[in-house]
Structures are given as structure tokens and as C-alpha cells.
Design an enzyme around this catalytic site. Sequence first.
Site, PDB file in Angstrom:
ATOM      1  N   ARG A  44      40.960  66.806  -2.678  1.00  0.00           N
ATOM      2  CA  ARG A  44      41.314  65.890  -1.593  1.00  0.00           C
ATOM      3  C   ARG A  44      41.597  66.611  -0.277  1.00  0.00           C
ATOM      4  O   ARG A  44      41.224  66.139   0.794  1.00  0.00           O
ATOM      5  CB  ARG A  44      42.523  65.047  -2.010  1.00  0.00           C
TER       6      ARG A  44
ATOM      7  N   ILE B 231      41.212  58.350  -0.723  1.00  0.00           N
ATOM      8  CA  ILE B 231      42.535  58.564  -0.135  1.00  0.00           C
ATOM      9  C   ILE B 231      42.502  59.908   0.579  1.00  0.00           C
ATOM     10  O   ILE B 231      42.088  60.920   0.006  1.00  0.00           O
ATOM     11  CB  ILE B 231      43.610  58.544  -1.249  1.00  0.00           C
ATOM     12  N   LEU B 232      42.920  59.897   1.840  1.00  0.00           N
ATOM     13  CA  LEU B 232      42.880  61.128   2.643  1.00  0.00           C
ATOM     14  C   LEU B 232      44.256  61.793   2.675  1.00  0.00           C
ATOM     15  O   LEU B 232      45.278  61.135   2.518  1.00  0.00           O
ATOM     16  CB  LEU B 232      42.403  60.807   4.063  1.00  0.00           C
TER      17      LEU B 232
ATOM     18  N   THR C 117      41.734  48.451   7.694  1.00  0.00           N
ATOM     19  CA  THR C 117      41.790  47.023   7.370  1.00  0.00           C
ATOM     20  C   THR C 117      41.908  46.892   5.864  1.00  0.00           C
ATOM     21  O   THR C 117      41.242  47.610   5.111  1.00  0.00           O
ATOM     22  CB  THR C 117      40.562  46.255   7.906  1.00  0.00           C
ATOM     23  N   HIS C 118      42.772  45.971   5.441  1.00  0.00           N
ATOM     24  CA  HIS C 118      43.022  45.799   4.006  1.00  0.00           C
ATOM     25  C   HIS C 118      42.923  44.313   3.659  1.00  0.00           C
ATOM     26  O   HIS C 118      43.481  43.472   4.381  1.00  0.00           O
ATOM     27  CB  HIS C 118      44.405  46.349   3.650  1.00  0.00           C
TER      28      HIS C 118
ATOM     29  N   ASP D  20      47.940  52.126   2.037  1.00  0.00           N
ATOM     30  CA  ASP D  20      48.152  50.725   2.403  1.00  0.00           C
ATOM     31  C   ASP D  20      49.573  50.458   2.880  1.00  0.00           C
ATOM     32  O   ASP D  20      50.161  49.406   2.602  1.00  0.00           O
ATOM     33  CB  ASP D  20      47.759  49.788   1.241  1.00  0.00           C
TER      34      ASP D  20
HETATM   35  C1  GAR Z   1      36.881  45.074   3.498  1.00  0.00           C
HETATM   36  O1  GAR Z   1      37.195  43.790   3.028  1.00  0.00           O
HETATM   37  C2  GAR Z   1      38.102  45.955   3.506  1.00  0.00           C
HETATM   38  O2  GAR Z   1      39.276  45.264   3.821  1.00  0.00           O
HETATM   39  C3  GAR Z   1      38.131  46.410   2.060  1.00  0.00           C
HETATM   40  O3  GAR Z   1      36.790  46.668   1.747  1.00  0.00           O
HETATM   41  C4  GAR Z   1      35.956  45.786   2.503  1.00  0.00           C
HETATM   42  C5  GAR Z   1      34.891  46.607   3.180  1.00  0.00           C
HETATM   43  O4  GAR Z   1      33.842  45.811   3.607  1.00  0.00           O
HETATM   44  N1  GAR Z   1      38.957  47.550   1.877  1.00  0.00           N
HETATM   45  C6  GAR Z   1      39.583  47.827   0.754  1.00  0.00           C
HETATM   46  O5  GAR Z   1      39.529  47.142  -0.251  1.00  0.00           O
HETATM   47  C7  GAR Z   1      40.397  49.105   0.795  1.00  0.00           C
HETATM   48  N2  GAR Z   1      41.237  49.194  -0.348  1.00  0.00           N
HETATM   49  P1  GAR Z   1      32.627  46.411   4.460  1.00  0.00           P
HETATM   50  O6  GAR Z   1      32.207  47.729   3.790  1.00  0.00           O
HETATM   51  O7  GAR Z   1      31.558  45.383   4.354  1.00  0.00           O
HETATM   52  O8  GAR Z   1      33.121  46.628   5.854  1.00  0.00           O
END
Ligand code: GAR
Length: 175
Positions: free
Chosen positions: A51, A78-79, A94-95, A131
Site C-alpha cells: 500500500r 485504500i491509500l 464520493t461515497h 470513508d
Molecule cells: C460511485 O457510486 C461511488 O460513490 C462508489 O463507486 C461508484 C463509482 O462509479 N464508490 C464506492 O463505492 C467507494 N467505496 P463510477 O466509476 O461510475 O464513477
Amino acid sequence: MLASGGGSNLEAILAAGIPVAVVVVDRPCRATELADEAGVESELVEWNDDRLDFTHRVVDALERRGVEVVAMAGFMRILDKPIFDAFPGRVLNTHPSLLPSFRGAHAVADALEAGVKVTGCTIHVAVPEVDAGPILSQEAVPVLDDDTVDTLHERIKAVEHRLYPDTIKKFMESA
Ligand code: GAR
């Protein structure tokens, strides 16, 4: 931007006219194709089970392009601390849940399983704890009786596609 998957948030961010210096991915994925189509540089930094080393290589890829703000969108690694040292308070994420509920990689499935009637998405400043970190914006999304993980996640993503670019713009204006 850091991405691992579908790249739909990258697409929304590009469509919003936000200047993207580089798209860093940890695996071959659609995000790279979207970057190519938009004439944006991309770089594959392969995961190597270390990592700290992986984080250093990601930071190097960003610093070489003079990146000012890092936006993660579905980046499934995870960074470590060096990215938060290199871009203090300037790593965004974004979560797909209303944090602090449903942290982790299965936020949509966990919300469905918990039987909540409302979930949503959260844009926040990322910190070493996964998160967590100061919340910049959130929006609620209703859970419907016949939702599957896919239908619910698509509805959440539709909100992210508006909220994430808007939040990044405001963040950059205030920085
Ligand atoms: C997004 O909904 C983001 O919130 C989620 O992955 C999707 C990515 O969509 N992230 C996580 O679940 C992180 N734990 P995309 O690749 O189409 O932008």
C-alpha cells in the site's frame, strides 16, 4: 481523478467543464477510455500488494501533472498517509451512502440489507481513515420496495453526477 471502474462520475465531471489534469486508474477500466475520448492523459498505476509503495506511485503520477485537487470516484484502493501529506485537505471522495452510515466497499448492499428507507450520497474530504473526513455535501435518495443493489446504485449515481461536479467547483472556488 482516481478511478477503478465505470467512470460515470469522471464523465459527469468532464461534462461540467472541470479541468482534469490526469486520470489515474489501478486497473484497466472504462475510465481510461473516457479520458482518451476527452483528450485527457491517463496513467495505470498497478496494485502490487504494497500500500505504501502504491500510494507513492499514485502521488508521483499526480505531482508530475501539477495536480492541485484530487477527486476519487469509485477508486477501490485504500491509500496511505503520503497522499494526504502531498495534498493536505485536498483529496475528495464520493461515497454512495449518507455517511457516517454504511462506510466501506458495499455501502449500497449494506443499506438495502439494513432495510433503511432513505440512503444517498456524500461528498467529503478524504482522510487516512476510510470513508471519514469533513462532509462537504450530501443528498438523500429514497429506497424503493423493489430496489436491487443495481437499481438503487444507479439512482444514487444519478445524484452523484450532479452533486460531485457542483461540490468540486465550489471547493475549487473557495480554495
Ligand atoms: C460511485 O457510486 C461511488 O460513490 C462508489 O463507486 C461508484 C463509482 O462509479 N464508490 C464506492 O463505492 C467507494 N467505496 P463510477 O466509476 O461510475 O464513477
